[in-house]
Design a protein around this motif. Structure first.
Motif, PDB file in Angstrom:
ATOM      1  N   PRO A   2       0.875  -1.240   0.122  1.00 24.02           N
ATOM      2  CA  PRO A   2      -0.209   0.081  -0.051  1.00 24.02           C
ATOM      3  C   PRO A   2       1.026   1.281  -0.031  1.00 24.02           C
ATOM      4  CG  PRO A   2      -0.789  -1.680   1.663  1.00 24.02           C
ATOM      5  CD  PRO A   2       0.566  -1.950   1.099  1.00 24.02           C
ATOM      6  N   ILE A   3       0.428   2.305  -0.453  1.00 23.04           N
ATOM      7  CA  ILE A   3       0.811   3.396  -0.802  1.00 23.04           C
ATOM      8  C   ILE A   3       1.420   4.200   0.598  1.00 23.04           C
ATOM      9  CG2 ILE A   3      -1.067   4.890  -1.228  1.00 23.04           C
ATOM     10  CD1 ILE A   3       0.711   6.667  -3.192  1.00 23.04           C
ATOM     11  N   ARG A   4       0.151   3.905   1.535  1.00 24.09           N
ATOM     12  CA  ARG A   4       0.482   4.501   2.598  1.00 24.09           C
ATOM     13  C   ARG A   4       1.556   4.143   3.383  1.00 24.09           C
ATOM     14  NH1 ARG A   4      -5.720   5.429   5.074  1.00 24.09           N
ATOM     15  NH2 ARG A   4      -6.345   6.718   3.382  1.00 24.09           N
ATOM     16  N   LEU A   5       1.893   2.491   3.456  1.00 19.94           N
ATOM     17  CA  LEU A   5       2.905   2.142   4.103  1.00 19.94           C
ATOM     18  C   LEU A   5       4.364   2.605   3.422  1.00 19.94           C
ATOM     19  CD1 LEU A   5       3.850   0.102   5.945  1.00 19.94           C
ATOM     20  CD2 LEU A   5       3.690  -1.787   4.318  1.00 19.94           C
ATOM     21  N   LEU A   6       4.338   2.440   2.221  1.00 21.37           N
ATOM     22  CA  LEU A   6       5.432   3.136   1.510  1.00 21.37           C
ATOM     23  C   LEU A   6       5.811   4.620   2.044  1.00 21.37           C
ATOM     24  CD1 LEU A   6       4.962   1.937  -2.174  1.00 21.37           C
ATOM     25  CD2 LEU A   6       6.543   0.934  -0.547  1.00 21.37           C
ATOM     26  N   ALA A   7       4.669   5.416   2.139  1.00 21.88           N
ATOM     27  CA  ALA A   7       5.103   6.815   2.399  1.00 21.88           C
ATOM     28  C   ALA A   7       5.810   6.933   4.020  1.00 21.88           C
ATOM     29  CB  ALA A   7       3.772   7.693   2.492  1.00 21.88           C
ATOM     30  N   ALA A   8       5.200   5.706   4.840  1.00 26.02           N
ATOM     31  CA  ALA A   8       5.582   5.672   6.337  1.00 26.02           C
ATOM     32  C   ALA A   8       7.036   5.321   6.148  1.00 26.02           C
ATOM     33  CB  ALA A   8       4.690   4.882   6.855  1.00 26.02           C
ATOM     34  N   LEU A   9       7.436   4.323   5.257  1.00 26.98           N
ATOM     35  CA  LEU A   9       8.706   3.811   5.278  1.00 26.98           C
ATOM     36  C   LEU A   9       9.669   4.694   4.986  1.00 26.98           C
ATOM     37  CD1 LEU A   9       8.031   0.093   4.107  1.00 26.98           C
ATOM     38  CD2 LEU A   9       8.478   0.843   6.525  1.00 26.98           C
ATOM     39  N   ALA A  10       9.265   5.613   3.930  1.00 27.03           N
ATOM     40  CA  ALA A  10      10.081   6.556   3.268  1.00 27.03           C
ATOM     41  C   ALA A  10      10.392   7.709   4.451  1.00 27.03           C
ATOM     42  CB  ALA A  10       9.395   7.212   2.267  1.00 27.03           C
ATOM     43  N   ILE A  11       9.446   8.038   5.025  1.00 29.92           N
ATOM     44  CA  ILE A  11       9.744   9.075   6.239  1.00 29.92           C
ATOM     45  C   ILE A  11      10.516   8.342   7.392  1.00 29.92           C
ATOM     46  CG2 ILE A  11       8.674  10.378   7.985  1.00 29.92           C
ATOM     47  CD1 ILE A  11       6.155  10.871   6.293  1.00 29.92           C
ATOM     48  N   CYS A  12      10.364   7.198   7.694  1.00 26.31           N
ATOM     49  CA  CYS A  12      11.364   6.438   8.696  1.00 26.31           C
ATOM     50  C   CYS A  12      12.616   6.599   8.083  1.00 26.31           C
ATOM     51  CB  CYS A  12      10.693   5.141   8.897  1.00 26.31           C
ATOM     52  SG  CYS A  12       9.206   5.215   9.782  1.00 26.31           S
ATOM     53  N   ALA A  13      12.920   6.028   6.965  1.00 25.17           N
ATOM     54  CA  ALA A  13      14.097   5.864   6.541  1.00 25.17           C
ATOM     55  C   ALA A  13      14.891   7.086   6.415  1.00 25.17           C
ATOM     56  CB  ALA A  13      14.082   5.407   5.049  1.00 25.17           C
ATOM     57  N   LEU A  14      14.233   8.236   6.137  1.00 24.42           N
ATOM     58  CA  LEU A  14      14.615   9.878   6.246  1.00 24.42           C
ATOM     59  C   LEU A  14      15.246  10.130   7.352  1.00 24.42           C
ATOM     60  CD1 LEU A  14      12.482  11.288   3.594  1.00 24.42           C
ATOM     61  CD2 LEU A  14      15.089  10.966   3.381  1.00 24.42           C
ATOM     62  N   ALA A  15      14.265   9.468   8.375  1.00 23.32           N
ATOM     63  CA  ALA A  15      14.622  10.081   9.890  1.00 23.32           C
ATOM     64  C   ALA A  15      15.609   9.325  10.507  1.00 23.32           C
ATOM     65  CB  ALA A  15      13.172   9.716  10.763  1.00 23.32           C
ATOM     66  N   VAL A  16      15.865   8.162  10.068  1.00 22.92           N
ATOM     67  CA  VAL A  16      17.037   7.394  10.538  1.00 22.92           C
ATOM     68  C   VAL A  16      18.340   7.992  10.051  1.00 22.92           C
ATOM     69  CG1 VAL A  16      18.267   5.134  10.306  1.00 22.92           C
ATOM     70  CG2 VAL A  16      15.769   5.009  10.967  1.00 22.92           C
ATOM     71  N   ALA A  17      18.253   8.116   8.744  1.00 21.46           N
ATOM     72  CA  ALA A  17      19.493   8.791   8.145  1.00 21.46           C
ATOM     73  C   ALA A  17      19.874  10.155   8.747  1.00 21.46           C
ATOM     74  CB  ALA A  17      19.021   9.162   6.451  1.00 21.46           C
ATOM     75  N   SER A  18      18.795  10.845   9.079  1.00 17.31           N
ATOM     76  CA  SER A  18      19.140  12.211   9.632  1.00 17.31           C
ATOM     77  C   SER A  18      19.916  11.939  11.237  1.00 17.31           C
ATOM     78  CB  SER A  18      17.648  12.987   9.974  1.00 17.31           C
ATOM     79  OG  SER A  18      17.778  14.022  10.718  1.00 17.31           O
ATOM     80  N   LEU A  19      19.584  10.854  11.704  1.00 14.39           N
ATOM     81  CA  LEU A  19      20.141  10.597  13.199  1.00 14.39           C
ATOM     82  C   LEU A  19      21.619  10.447  12.863  1.00 14.39           C
ATOM     83  CD1 LEU A  19      17.428   8.233  14.702  1.00 14.39           C
ATOM     84  CD2 LEU A  19      17.959  10.631  15.324  1.00 14.39           C
ATOM     85  N   PHE A  20      21.990   9.764  11.691  1.00 12.37           N
ATOM     86  CA  PHE A  20      23.362   9.244  11.635  1.00 12.37           C
ATOM     87  C   PHE A  20      24.118   9.970  10.489  1.00 12.37           C
ATOM     88  CE2 PHE A  20      20.991   5.694  12.903  1.00 12.37           C
ATOM     89  CZ  PHE A  20      21.630   5.249  14.304  1.00 12.37           C
ATOM     90  N   VAL A  21      23.679  11.181   9.956  1.00 13.21           N
ATOM     91  CA  VAL A  21      24.549  11.931   8.978  1.00 13.21           C
ATOM     92  C   VAL A  21      24.792  13.091   9.665  1.00 13.21           C
ATOM     93  CG1 VAL A  21      24.345  13.019   6.832  1.00 13.21           C
ATOM     94  CG2 VAL A  21      23.332  10.967   6.881  1.00 13.21           C
ATOM     95  N   GLY A  22      26.135  13.490   9.573  1.00 15.05           N
ATOM     96  CA  GLY A  22      26.565  14.950  10.033  1.00 15.05           C
ATOM     97  C   GLY A  22      28.022  14.674  10.417  1.00 15.05           C
ATOM     98  N   VAL A  23      28.479  15.988  10.959  1.00 12.64           N
ATOM     99  CA  VAL A  23      30.158  16.112  11.047  1.00 12.64           C
ATOM    100  C   VAL A  23      30.705  14.920  12.229  1.00 12.64           C
ATOM    101  CG1 VAL A  23      31.827  17.528  11.616  1.00 12.64           C
ATOM    102  CG2 VAL A  23      29.964  18.458  10.671  1.00 12.64           C
ATOM    103  N   SER A  24      29.831  14.816  13.254  1.00 10.21           N
ATOM    104  CA  SER A  24      30.212  14.081  14.768  1.00 10.21           C
ATOM    105  C   SER A  24      29.895  12.886  14.222  1.00 10.21           C
ATOM    106  CB  SER A  24      29.560  14.533  15.706  1.00 10.21           C
ATOM    107  OG  SER A  24      29.654  15.868  16.049  1.00 10.21           O
ATOM    108  N   GLU A  25      30.819  11.644  14.613  1.00  7.79           N
ATOM    109  CA  GLU A  25      30.535  10.356  14.333  1.00  7.79           C
ATOM    110  C   GLU A  25      29.665   9.735  15.011  1.00  7.79           C
ATOM    111  OE1 GLU A  25      33.236   6.473  13.767  1.00  7.79           O
ATOM    112  OE2 GLU A  25      34.111   8.034  14.128  1.00  7.79           O
ATOM    113  N   VAL A  26      28.431   9.703  14.752  1.00  6.62           N
ATOM    114  CA  VAL A  26      27.253   8.842  15.294  1.00  6.62           C
ATOM    115  C   VAL A  26      26.810   7.804  14.450  1.00  6.62           C
ATOM    116  CG1 VAL A  26      25.223   8.944  16.565  1.00  6.62           C
ATOM    117  CG2 VAL A  26      26.677  10.993  16.738  1.00  6.62           C
TER     118      VAL A  26
END
Length: 320
Positions: A2-26
């Motif tokens: 379902p497209i709603r599930l795909l949308a939710a997964l896309a937001i979760c993937a972007l959120a996870v990427a946001s947690l681990f992308v940056g100058v400091s090593e996390v």
């Protein structure tokens, strides 16, 4: 799937990427390594998690505010940054800083919201006196009003040596978001939920005063409530992270292409797309030229202005 599930997964993937992308090593490896886990967890909870939450909350609330403003004005090209609302909120923040230097951030936000409401009311008053022969006139009036307000704000900021503070309010930069400095955005999110609860009423209000009154609803009250929600959302975002231009314009127009105009049906999609675009633009700004960051307001300003021009040209071509 379902497209709603795909949308939710896309937001979760972007959120996870946001947690681990940056100058400091996390990274997951750093979190699991006993030698670096303490520092990694400290950065994660003090900076990365608040930043990711702020991105989602700002994207959701501004996109919903844009949709609500378009419904109330019955014009596809109206949103806080094309109606003078954002510029009025910035002027309010400047006035609060000058007149109430010891005030809390909540008090400054409320002053900013009052200015945003007054600026939006002025915009609507001007529209009532201008012959609207084309829907393109409405955003042009808003942009001119915003230009005047922005000029006044810049003059006062220059006069009182507050240009650096003004830059923080006019360009959305999430790099300064830390735990304890983004919580006002939860107010904006709560107001977005209130807009969803009253979505059917706002949809009716978008059909005009006569239609709304015939259904037994108070049109003026709905307009006031809607404008208060838009003003508070704009003020909370401006006072916390700054302006994200054209977000409230682009997202509702894109969603309307596949979901229609019913606010209750489209609002969840508007909220999801708003959050996803802000997360994506923040990630782009972080990876283009590390270790430096390009503010989200700059990245989305480029994308949003291009889409805005495309929408204007498309509307003009259809009218012709």
């Amino acid at each position: 799937m379902p497209i709603r599930l795909l949308a939710a997964l896309a937001i979760c993937a972007l959120a996870v990427a946001s947690l681990f992308v940056g100058v400091s090593e996390v990274t997951p490896a750093a979190l699991l390594d006993p030698a670096s886990s303490a520092r990694a967890f400290e950065i994660l909870w003090a900076s990365r998690v608040p930043r990711t939450l702020a991105l989602i909350l700002a994207g959701v609330s501004l996109a919903v505010a844009g949709l609500l403003m378009q419904m109330l004005t019955r014009n596809r090209f109206v949103e806080p940054s094309t109606a003078g609302t954002v510029e009025s909120a910035s002027l309010g923040m400047l006035a609060a800083t000058l007149l109430l230097p010891e005030a809390s951030i909540l008090t400054r936000m409320l002053v900013s919201a009052g200015f945003a409401l007054a600026g939006t009311a002025l915009f609507l008053r001007i529209l009532a006196r201008v012959p609207l022969r084309s829907p393109l006139v409405v955003p042009l009036v808003g942009l001119m009003l915003g230009g005047v307000l922005s000029a006044v704000t810049t003059f006062l900021a220059y006069r009182y040596d507050l240009m650096q503070a003004l830059a923080a309010w006019t360009t959305a930069d999430f790099s300064v978001v830390l735990r304890g400095r983004y919580e006002l955005l939860w107010i904006a999110f709560a107001l977005a939920l209130a807009a969803y609860v009253a979505a059917d009423r706002f949809t009716v209000a978008g059909m005009g005063e006569d239609f709304t009154t015939n259904l037994g609803l108070d049109y003026r009250r709905l307009m006031v409530v809607g404008l208060v929600i838009v003003s508070l959302v704009t003020a909370s975002v401006v006072s916390t992270v700054g302006i994200i231009p054209f977000l409230g314009l682009v997202v509702p127009n894109v969603v309307s292409l596949f979901a229609g105009d019913n606010m209750r049906r489209t609002l969840p999609w508007v909220a999801a797309l708003g959050a996803a675009l802000v997360l994506a633009c923040d990630l782009i700004g972080r990876v283009i030229r590390p270790p430096y960051e390009i503010p989200v307001g700059t990245v989305f300003g480029v994308v949003g202005s291009a889409v805005f021009l495309a929408l204007l040209l498309n509307r003009r071509a259809r009218v012709a």
